[in-house]
Write an enzyme that holds these catalytic residues in place. Structure first.
Site, PDB file in Angstrom:
ATOM      1  N   CYS A 101      49.046  24.333  54.477  1.00 28.39           N
ATOM      2  CA  CYS A 101      48.648  22.936  54.500  1.00 28.39           C
ATOM      3  C   CYS A 101      48.830  22.360  55.904  1.00 28.39           C
ATOM      4  O   CYS A 101      49.728  22.746  56.640  1.00 28.39           O
ATOM      5  CB  CYS A 101      49.431  22.044  53.536  1.00 28.39           C
ATOM      6  SG  CYS A 101      49.361  22.593  51.838  1.00 28.39           S
TER       7      CYS A 101
ATOM      8  N   ARG B 180      45.218  26.255  58.333  1.00 29.66           N
ATOM      9  CA  ARG B 180      46.441  26.277  57.527  1.00 29.66           C
ATOM     10  C   ARG B 180      46.157  26.140  56.026  1.00 29.66           C
ATOM     11  O   ARG B 180      47.061  26.246  55.205  1.00 29.66           O
ATOM     12  CB  ARG B 180      47.376  25.134  57.949  1.00 29.66           C
ATOM     13  CG  ARG B 180      47.731  25.148  59.411  1.00 29.66           C
ATOM     14  CD  ARG B 180      48.589  23.954  59.758  1.00 29.66           C
ATOM     15  NE  ARG B 180      49.852  24.034  59.069  1.00 29.66           N
ATOM     16  CZ  ARG B 180      50.918  24.661  59.523  1.00 29.66           C
ATOM     17  NH1 ARG B 180      50.865  25.264  60.689  1.00 29.66           N
ATOM     18  NH2 ARG B 180      52.030  24.681  58.839  1.00 29.66           N
TER      19      ARG B 180
ATOM     20  N   TRP C  39      46.345  23.976  51.028  1.00 28.71           N
ATOM     21  CA  TRP C  39      46.311  25.344  50.517  1.00 28.71           C
ATOM     22  C   TRP C  39      47.155  25.290  49.242  1.00 28.71           C
ATOM     23  O   TRP C  39      48.368  25.124  49.297  1.00 28.71           O
ATOM     24  CB  TRP C  39      46.919  26.309  51.534  1.00 28.71           C
ATOM     25  CG  TRP C  39      46.835  27.749  51.136  1.00 28.71           C
ATOM     26  CD1 TRP C  39      45.792  28.597  51.375  1.00 28.71           C
ATOM     27  CD2 TRP C  39      47.844  28.525  50.468  1.00 28.71           C
ATOM     28  NE1 TRP C  39      46.077  29.852  50.886  1.00 28.71           N
ATOM     29  CE2 TRP C  39      47.327  29.833  50.317  1.00 28.71           C
ATOM     30  CE3 TRP C  39      49.116  28.243  49.969  1.00 28.71           C
ATOM     31  CZ2 TRP C  39      48.041  30.857  49.702  1.00 28.71           C
ATOM     32  CZ3 TRP C  39      49.825  29.265  49.355  1.00 28.71           C
ATOM     33  CH2 TRP C  39      49.289  30.558  49.229  1.00 28.71           C
TER      34      TRP C  39
ATOM     35  N   ASN D 238      53.533  19.139  53.222  1.00 23.12           N
ATOM     36  CA  ASN D 238      53.358  20.569  53.458  1.00 23.12           C
ATOM     37  C   ASN D 238      54.677  21.239  53.103  1.00 23.12           C
ATOM     38  O   ASN D 238      55.723  20.833  53.594  1.00 23.12           O
ATOM     39  CB  ASN D 238      53.018  20.796  54.945  1.00 23.12           C
ATOM     40  CG  ASN D 238      53.051  22.257  55.334  1.00 23.12           C
ATOM     41  OD1 ASN D 238      52.818  23.131  54.502  1.00 23.12           O
ATOM     42  ND2 ASN D 238      53.338  22.529  56.587  1.00 23.12           N
ATOM     43  N   GLY D 239      54.640  22.249  52.221  1.00 27.13           N
ATOM     44  CA  GLY D 239      55.874  22.927  51.816  1.00 27.13           C
ATOM     45  C   GLY D 239      55.921  23.042  50.305  1.00 27.13           C
ATOM     46  O   GLY D 239      54.897  22.874  49.628  1.00 27.13           O
TER      47      GLY D 239
ATOM     48  N   GLU E  13      46.214  48.385  59.557  1.00 20.82           N
ATOM     49  CA  GLU E  13      45.701  47.141  60.124  1.00 20.82           C
ATOM     50  C   GLU E  13      44.179  47.048  59.956  1.00 20.82           C
ATOM     51  O   GLU E  13      43.655  45.988  59.620  1.00 20.82           O
ATOM     52  CB  GLU E  13      46.117  47.038  61.599  1.00 20.82           C
ATOM     53  CG  GLU E  13      45.551  45.870  62.383  1.00 20.82           C
ATOM     54  CD  GLU E  13      45.928  44.496  61.815  1.00 20.82           C
ATOM     55  OE1 GLU E  13      46.754  44.407  60.902  1.00 20.82           O
ATOM     56  OE2 GLU E  13      45.336  43.506  62.293  1.00 20.82           O
TER      57      GLU E  13
ATOM     58  N   LYS F 103      42.363  44.075  57.905  1.00 14.06           N
ATOM     59  CA  LYS F 103      41.323  43.217  58.503  1.00 14.06           C
ATOM     60  C   LYS F 103      40.091  43.187  57.616  1.00 14.06           C
ATOM     61  O   LYS F 103      39.527  42.132  57.351  1.00 14.06           O
ATOM     62  CB  LYS F 103      40.915  43.754  59.863  1.00 14.06           C
ATOM     63  CG  LYS F 103      41.448  43.315  61.149  1.00 14.06           C
ATOM     64  CD  LYS F 103      41.928  41.988  61.510  1.00 14.06           C
ATOM     65  CE  LYS F 103      42.989  41.379  60.657  1.00 14.06           C
ATOM     66  NZ  LYS F 103      44.295  41.257  61.234  1.00 14.06           N
TER      67      LYS F 103
ATOM     68  N   GLU G 126      40.723  41.275  54.245  1.00 12.80           N
ATOM     69  CA  GLU G 126      40.931  39.828  54.442  1.00 12.80           C
ATOM     70  C   GLU G 126      39.627  39.065  54.599  1.00 12.80           C
ATOM     71  O   GLU G 126      39.464  37.988  54.042  1.00 12.80           O
ATOM     72  CB  GLU G 126      41.703  39.592  55.751  1.00 12.80           C
ATOM     73  CG  GLU G 126      43.183  39.669  55.657  1.00 12.80           C
ATOM     74  CD  GLU G 126      43.840  39.203  56.952  1.00 12.80           C
ATOM     75  OE1 GLU G 126      43.547  39.777  58.017  1.00 12.80           O
ATOM     76  OE2 GLU G 126      44.639  38.262  56.876  1.00 12.80           O
TER      77      GLU G 126
ATOM     78  N   HIS H  44      47.292  64.100  48.644  1.00 12.37           N
ATOM     79  CA  HIS H  44      48.319  63.868  47.618  1.00 12.37           C
ATOM     80  C   HIS H  44      47.919  62.779  46.623  1.00 12.37           C
ATOM     81  O   HIS H  44      48.764  62.257  45.908  1.00 12.37           O
ATOM     82  CB  HIS H  44      49.651  63.495  48.285  1.00 12.37           C
ATOM     83  CG  HIS H  44      50.195  64.595  49.144  1.00 12.37           C
ATOM     84  ND1 HIS H  44      50.702  65.760  48.635  1.00 12.37           N
ATOM     85  CD2 HIS H  44      50.262  64.711  50.488  1.00 12.37           C
ATOM     86  CE1 HIS H  44      51.091  66.546  49.622  1.00 12.37           C
ATOM     87  NE2 HIS H  44      50.827  65.936  50.769  1.00 12.37           N
TER      88      HIS H  44
ATOM     89  N   LYS I 115      46.376  30.660  57.657  1.00 11.01           N
ATOM     90  CA  LYS I 115      46.884  31.392  58.808  1.00 11.01           C
ATOM     91  C   LYS I 115      48.403  31.412  58.864  1.00 11.01           C
ATOM     92  O   LYS I 115      49.014  32.420  59.135  1.00 11.01           O
ATOM     93  CB  LYS I 115      46.337  30.775  60.095  1.00 11.01           C
ATOM     94  CG  LYS I 115      46.825  31.492  61.333  1.00 11.01           C
ATOM     95  CD  LYS I 115      45.763  31.700  62.342  1.00 11.01           C
ATOM     96  CE  LYS I 115      46.186  32.663  63.424  1.00 11.01           C
ATOM     97  NZ  LYS I 115      45.846  34.040  63.076  1.00 11.01           N
TER      98      LYS I 115
HETATM   99  O1  M6R Z   1      52.324  34.217  62.099  1.00 12.16           O
HETATM  100  P1  M6R Z   1      52.788  35.549  61.597  1.00 12.16           P
HETATM  101  O2  M6R Z   1      52.539  36.652  62.589  1.00 12.16           O
HETATM  102  O3  M6R Z   1      54.220  35.533  61.157  1.00 12.16           O
HETATM  103  O4  M6R Z   1      51.900  35.843  60.322  1.00 12.16           O
HETATM  104  C1  M6R Z   1      52.118  36.969  59.534  1.00 12.16           C
HETATM  105  C2  M6R Z   1      51.000  37.193  58.553  1.00 12.16           C
HETATM  106  O5  M6R Z   1      50.877  36.112  57.674  1.00 12.16           O
HETATM  107  C3  M6R Z   1      49.652  37.382  59.275  1.00 12.16           C
HETATM  108  O6  M6R Z   1      49.710  38.444  60.175  1.00 12.16           O
HETATM  109  C4  M6R Z   1      48.534  37.657  58.250  1.00 12.16           C
HETATM  110  O7  M6R Z   1      48.715  38.897  57.652  1.00 12.16           O
HETATM  111  C5  M6R Z   1      47.176  37.556  58.937  1.00 12.16           C
HETATM  112  N1  M6R Z   1      46.247  36.914  58.065  1.00 12.16           N
HETATM  113  C6  M6R Z   1      46.625  38.874  59.357  1.00 12.16           C
HETATM  114  O8  M6R Z   1      45.333  38.834  59.821  1.00 12.16           O
END
Ligand code: M6R
Length: 605
Positions: free
Chosen positions: A2, A27, A79, A105-106, A478, A482, A485, A501, A600
């Protein structure tokens, strides 16, 4: 998650709040709302104008009439945690008389108990959110002084909050923080509050970061910062180093694409001034590294993948044992950690709730703490014993790209720095090769069009497998993260040797398998794994740094990256995977910067 913003100044509040919300949309973006304190009437009669929508800030913007000229207001982009995304669950939330407006927010962890008490006292709730209890609690204590009522209410609240509150009849905004970031931007005859400095940057570079249990009261041309006992707190005014243009798309279709292409420059910034002429690494790490017996790294998501690469680098170069944990798991397994341990936390935002909780756990148990962080002034940055900033510039795209490559660069520097402190011999060739890293990343970016052609072939796949070995296994993870996501294609990463396996059962002609096959001592084994996939009809995509007949006979989908030392391959090899995910998602017409369900900065546990 948020985003909250508040404005009190000398210009129309609506454009400032809407522009700020758009910058904070990373956010959360499932619903949005605004509340203005109407002027043109005496403050004691001041009316509240409210607008809320389910959906994006651009939808909210459309419904606010241009006749709204108020110079005081609060706004929110959400969010969802408690209650589905809907207009009624969108913030601001109100008391029964609709005179007190709250954006939050929280998470209010004890909202259930508080709601029950308030309902028994006659309060009627409109939404399913946890946040609404705050407005009703303030109503309960309100006796003509908003600030006092807020303090009384917050004494009963458990959980995390960044709050901005206004009420009819008082020309002020009260803001409070516990566990959710709040920054105050100090302008000329105007003050702006936001969850992130990016929203205040167009108006001022002078900022104050609030700590937990602090509040700000904005009034005409003035602000005061107090603790929850009402005592004034002395604060340092910081200066934001980023420029407003850095948070623009600069002609790119998406922030993510811009940030992928910024990587040569971002890595250069991470390296700047940190390697001296004698090949010594210069970092300001105020920790006696000679006393460290073990390293534990905690992080989440993409940063956790950097941590896995960091383990490999630190163990190989500094020859010290490293454990890696998900920050979210670390705290709850009562970890054995204490003096002699170095707890490293990696976080782009420096605000991830799970990372903060893990950091505090390690600190309480006596470990030294070191942060690898991008956002200057973030909570992690302020709480660690020592830190290494990435200087990657603001990362706005929800999918992390340049932060990852800069994190791995910083970890490589730290591994060498640590080794040099311990008196371990470090190969000078490795150090001199680091200087070529930005140029090599740039070479990979030139492959973007070729990667687009591969993306066109595989954009309709339902599943993907990514395989790598050793230091490139986390790169496979990773790449898979990506893709899932931003394209919503199911993807898994595995160490290549693990395929037989179990995951091999999934291979058929519909399954693309991406291999990280840059040359190292496992290369011949990786070729065998490719043969195994081909034998079962699977489609191979290969990232290689030497395209010979061995590979060309197995697949036409080859991405060639520049040769480099093994320690540097994770950075080079990640770039084509970022581009592949981006192109696939873009071809599918997905809003790459705001993929569904994600935010994010994950500021809730
Ligand atoms: O701000 P941070 O690096 O602590 O965030 C960690 C994860 O939330 C962040 O890397 C998330 O997995 C991203 N969406 C990856 O693209």
């Amino acid at each position: 998650m948020c985003g909250i913003i508040a404005y009190f100044g000398n210009r129309k509040a609506v454009p400032v709040l809407i522009d700020g919300l758009k910058k904070l949309e990373y956010r959360g973006y499932d619903s949005a709302g605004i509340c203005l304190l109407n002027e043109g009437v005496p403050a004691e009669q001041g009316l509240l104008y409210v607008a809320k929508v389910k959906g994006r800030v651009s939808e909210l913007e459309k419904i606010i009439p241009s006749s709204e000229v108020s110079k005081i207001g609060i706004a929110h982009t959400r969010w969802a945690t408690h209650g589905e995304p809907s207009e009624v669950n969108a913030h601001p939330h109100f008391d029964c008389k609709k005179e007190i407006a709250v954006v939050h927010n929280g998470i209010i962890e004890n909202y259930g108990a508080l709601k029950e008490i308030l309902e028994n006292e006659g309060h009627k709730f409109a939404s399913k959110t946890d946040s609404e209890v705050v407005s009703h609690l303030i109503e309960k204590f309100y006796q003509g002084n908003l600030e006092e009522a807020v303090v009384k209410a917050l004494k009963l609240v458990e959980g995390t909050f960044g709050l901005a509150i206004m009420c009819k009849g008082e020309k002020k905004i009260v803001v409070a923080r516990r566990g959710s970031p709040i920054v105050l931007g100090i302008g000329e005859n105007e003050n702006i509050i936001a969850s992130d400095a990016v929203a205040v940057l167009p108006y001022t570079k002078k900022v104050i970061y609030l700590k937990d249990n602090e509040m700000v009261v904005l009034t005409e041309n003035n602000y005061s910062i107090k603790n929850f006992n009402g005592q004034e707190v002395e604060k340092i005014i910081d200066e934001i180093k980023w420029s407003a243009s850095e948070i623009e798309k600069k002609g790119y279709k998406h922030f993510m694409l811009k940030e992928i292409f910024e990587q040569p420059n971002a890595i250069e910034n991470t390296l700047r001034g940190r390697i001296d002429n004698d090949s010594k690494i210069k970092l300001t790490v105020d920790i006696d590294l000679k006393s460290i017996k073990r390293v534990i790294i905690v992080a989440c998501g993409t940063s956790w993948h950097s941590a896995l690469i960091g383990k490999y680098l630190i163990e190989k170069i500094a020859k010290i044992s490293v454990e890696v944990d998900y920050a979210s798991e670390f705290r709850y397994r009562n970890p054995i950690i204490g003096a002699g341990d170095l707890l490293m936390v990696i976080s782009q935002s420096g605000e991830t709730a799970d990372v903060l909780a893990a950091l505090r756990e390690g600190k309480n148990k006596g470990a030294k703490t070191l942060g690898i962080i991008n956002v200057v002034g973030s909570t992690v940055a302020r709480e660690v014993d020592s830190g290494i900033y990435l200087h990657a510039g603001p990362e706005i795209g929800v999918a992390s790209t340049k932060a990852f490559s800069c994190q791995v660069t910083a970890l490589l520097l730290f591994a060498i720095f640590f080794a040099q402190h311990k008196g371990e011999k470090v190969d000078k060739e490795l150090i001199s090769e680091i200087a070529f890293l930005p140029g090599k990343v740039d070479e990979v970016l030139h492959e973007s069009d070729k990667i687009l052609e591969i993306a066109k072939k595989f954009k309709d796949a339902q599943d993907f497998i990514y395989l790598g070995r050793g230091i490139n296994f986390p790169v496979a993870l990773e790449g898979a993260l990506k893709l899932k996501e931003i394209s919503y294609i199911h993807a898994e990463g595995y160490p290549a040797a693990e395929m037989k396996h179990g995951p091999i059962a999934l291979i058929d002609e519909k399954m693309p398998v991406l291999f990280l096959a840059t040359k190292d001592n496992t290369y011949s084994k990786i070729l065998s794994n490719m043969e195994e996939v081909r034998a079962r009809g699977g489609q191979v995509i290969a990232v290689v740094n030497e395209a010979g007949n061995d590979i060309n006979n197995l697949t036409k989908n080859v991405i060639v990256v520049p040769k480099c030392r093994e320690e540097i391959t994770p950075i080079i090899n990640t770039i084509p995977l970022q581009l592949l995910a981006y192109h696939i998602a873009n071809l599918k017409g997905i809003d790459v910067d705001k993929p569904k369900n994600l935010a994010k900065s994950v500021t809730v546990e």
